[in-house]
Design a protein around this motif. Structure first.
Motif, short mmCIF file in Angstrom:
data_model
loop_
_atom_site.label_atom_id
_atom_site.label_comp_id
_atom_site.label_asym_id
_atom_site.label_seq_id
_atom_site.Cartn_x
_atom_site.Cartn_y
_atom_site.Cartn_z
N MET A 50 0.89 -1.02 0.11
CA MET A 50 0.03 0.03 0.00
C MET A 50 0.86 1.28 -0.02
O MET A 50 1.81 1.37 0.64
CB MET A 50 -0.95 -0.02 1.22
N VAL A 51 0.64 2.29 -0.84
CA VAL A 51 1.43 3.42 -0.90
C VAL A 51 0.20 4.62 -0.77
O VAL A 51 -0.74 4.76 -1.45
CB VAL A 51 2.02 3.72 -2.24
N LEU A 52 0.38 5.42 0.27
CA LEU A 52 -0.34 6.78 0.46
C LEU A 52 0.05 7.62 -0.44
O LEU A 52 1.19 8.12 -0.54
CB LEU A 52 -0.33 7.18 2.00
N VAL A 53 -0.66 8.26 -1.19
CA VAL A 53 -0.40 9.71 -2.01
C VAL A 53 -1.39 10.66 -1.53
O VAL A 53 -2.63 10.56 -1.56
CB VAL A 53 -0.84 9.27 -3.63
N GLY A 54 -0.66 11.72 -0.84
CA GLY A 54 -1.26 12.76 -0.35
C GLY A 54 -0.88 13.24 1.13
O GLY A 54 -0.42 12.09 1.70
N ASP A 55 -1.36 14.30 1.68
CA ASP A 55 -0.85 14.59 2.84
C ASP A 55 -2.03 14.48 3.91
O ASP A 55 -2.84 15.15 3.85
CB ASP A 55 -0.32 15.83 2.99
N VAL A 56 -2.11 13.53 4.68
CA VAL A 56 -3.12 13.46 5.75
C VAL A 56 -2.79 14.00 7.28
O VAL A 56 -3.52 14.03 8.39
CB VAL A 56 -3.56 12.08 5.87
N LYS A 57 -1.48 14.67 7.33
CA LYS A 57 -1.03 14.96 8.79
C LYS A 57 -1.83 16.20 9.57
O LYS A 57 -2.29 16.93 8.71
CB LYS A 57 0.31 15.39 8.60
N ASP A 58 -2.35 15.76 10.75
CA ASP A 58 -3.30 16.54 11.31
C ASP A 58 -4.51 16.80 10.86
O ASP A 58 -5.14 17.86 10.86
CB ASP A 58 -2.56 18.11 11.64
N ARG A 59 -4.98 15.73 10.14
CA ARG A 59 -6.38 15.81 9.52
C ARG A 59 -7.07 14.45 10.02
O ARG A 59 -6.77 13.66 10.36
CB ARG A 59 -6.20 15.82 7.96
N VAL A 60 -8.42 14.62 9.90
CA VAL A 60 -9.40 13.55 9.94
C VAL A 60 -9.68 13.05 8.41
O VAL A 60 -9.99 13.63 7.59
CB VAL A 60 -10.65 14.17 10.58
N ALA A 61 -9.13 11.74 8.48
CA ALA A 61 -9.25 10.74 7.25
C ALA A 61 -10.54 9.96 7.27
O ALA A 61 -10.98 9.30 8.21
CB ALA A 61 -8.07 9.99 7.14
N ILE A 62 -11.31 10.14 6.10
CA ILE A 62 -12.39 9.16 5.81
C ILE A 62 -12.11 8.11 4.86
O ILE A 62 -11.84 8.70 3.67
CB ILE A 62 -13.72 10.19 5.73
N LEU A 63 -11.87 7.01 4.94
CA LEU A 63 -11.66 5.95 3.83
C LEU A 63 -12.94 5.78 3.17
O LEU A 63 -14.15 5.40 4.00
CB LEU A 63 -11.13 4.81 4.58
N VAL A 64 -12.85 5.76 1.99
CA VAL A 64 -14.20 5.45 1.01
C VAL A 64 -13.84 4.41 0.51
O VAL A 64 -12.79 4.19 -0.52
CB VAL A 64 -14.53 6.90 0.16
N ASP A 65 -14.48 3.12 0.37
CA ASP A 65 -14.54 2.05 -0.37
C ASP A 65 -15.73 1.45 -0.90
O ASP A 65 -16.82 1.66 -0.02
CB ASP A 65 -13.30 1.00 0.32
N ASP A 66 -15.78 0.63 -1.88
CA ASP A 66 -17.05 -0.06 -2.02
C ASP A 66 -17.37 -1.31 -1.45
O ASP A 66 -18.53 -1.27 -1.07
CB ASP A 66 -17.03 -0.30 -3.63
N MET A 67 -16.51 -1.93 -0.91
CA MET A 67 -17.08 -3.04 -0.05
C MET A 67 -15.76 -3.53 0.91
O MET A 67 -14.59 -3.33 0.47
CB MET A 67 -17.57 -4.34 -0.73
N ALA A 68 -16.12 -4.15 2.10
CA ALA A 68 -15.12 -4.72 2.93
C ALA A 68 -15.64 -6.17 3.13
O ALA A 68 -16.58 -6.26 3.87
CB ALA A 68 -14.90 -3.94 4.02
N ASP A 69 -14.82 -6.95 3.22
CA ASP A 69 -15.08 -8.37 3.39
C ASP A 69 -14.29 -8.95 4.65
O ASP A 69 -15.11 -8.93 5.76
CB ASP A 69 -14.70 -9.32 2.28
N THR A 70 -13.03 -9.28 4.68
CA THR A 70 -12.40 -9.65 5.85
C THR A 70 -11.75 -8.41 6.78
O THR A 70 -11.41 -8.70 7.70
CB THR A 70 -11.40 -10.54 5.79
N CYS A 71 -12.05 -7.47 6.00
CA CYS A 71 -11.56 -5.98 6.54
C CYS A 71 -9.91 -5.93 6.79
O CYS A 71 -9.72 -4.91 7.51
CB CYS A 71 -12.02 -5.66 7.83
N GLY A 72 -9.19 -6.70 6.19
CA GLY A 72 -7.60 -6.73 6.49
C GLY A 72 -7.26 -5.32 5.70
O GLY A 72 -6.33 -4.62 6.33
#
Length: 163
Positions: A50-72
């Motif tokens: 996994m590679v993060l592209v963007g700066d999330v420092k000192d921010r609230v992050a909201i992950l958006v995805d279509d589905m999660a199965d085992t959630c790993g």
């Protein structure tokens, strides 16, 4: 800040994925920044990198995805966001499948909340995980069906959500 989990194809980034356009559109409409997590899989349910592209420092992050199965994947992504400086992490998923170790993983993860639609019943899962919150989408599905039946525009619903 909205953070998209983007699947890699065998040729690289999948910028054609429909979720990409929706997430960037939502970020624009909410006037918030956008980042992405590029994920590469060895096989199903196993993320290689996994590679993060963007700066999330000192921010609230909201992950958006279509589905999660085992959630790993989403739990790994949440850890990556926290280690990159995000102050809090939420997940918004269209379909919460939550099989196998999913509930245990969510309970042990750093999520403030994992929000899913009710396309899959979640009552039993919610009894075992207080972080899961469900959004009822029955009205929007009913309106989409009505519009399709009557030959009306379904895309109208993207900007006019029925309550």
């Amino acid at each position: 800040m909205l953070v998209e989990l983007r699947e890699a194809t065998h040729t690289g980034f999948n910028s054609e994925h429909p979720l990409f356009g929706r997430v960037t559109s939502i970020a624009d409409r909410l006037n918030v920044d956008f980042a992405l997590i590029h994920k590469e899989r060895k096989k199903a349910n196993e993320v290689d990198r996994m590679v993060l592209v963007g700066d999330v420092k000192d921010r609230v992050a909201i992950l958006v995805d279509d589905m999660a199965d085992t959630c790993g994947t989403i739990c790994h992504a949440a850890d990556k966001l926290l280690s990159a400086g995000a102050t809090r992490v939420y997940a918004i998923l269209t379909h919460g499948i939550f099989s196998g170790p999913a509930i245990s993983r969510i309970n042990n993860a750093c999520f403030e909340a994992v929000v899913v639609t009710n396309t899959i019943p979640q009552e039993d899962k919610m009894k075992h995980c207080s972080k899961i919150q469900v959004i009822d989408i029955s009205m929007i599905l009913a309106e989409a069906i009505r519009r399709t039946h009557n030959g009306e525009s379904v895309s109208y619903l993207f900007s006019h959500v029925p309550l």
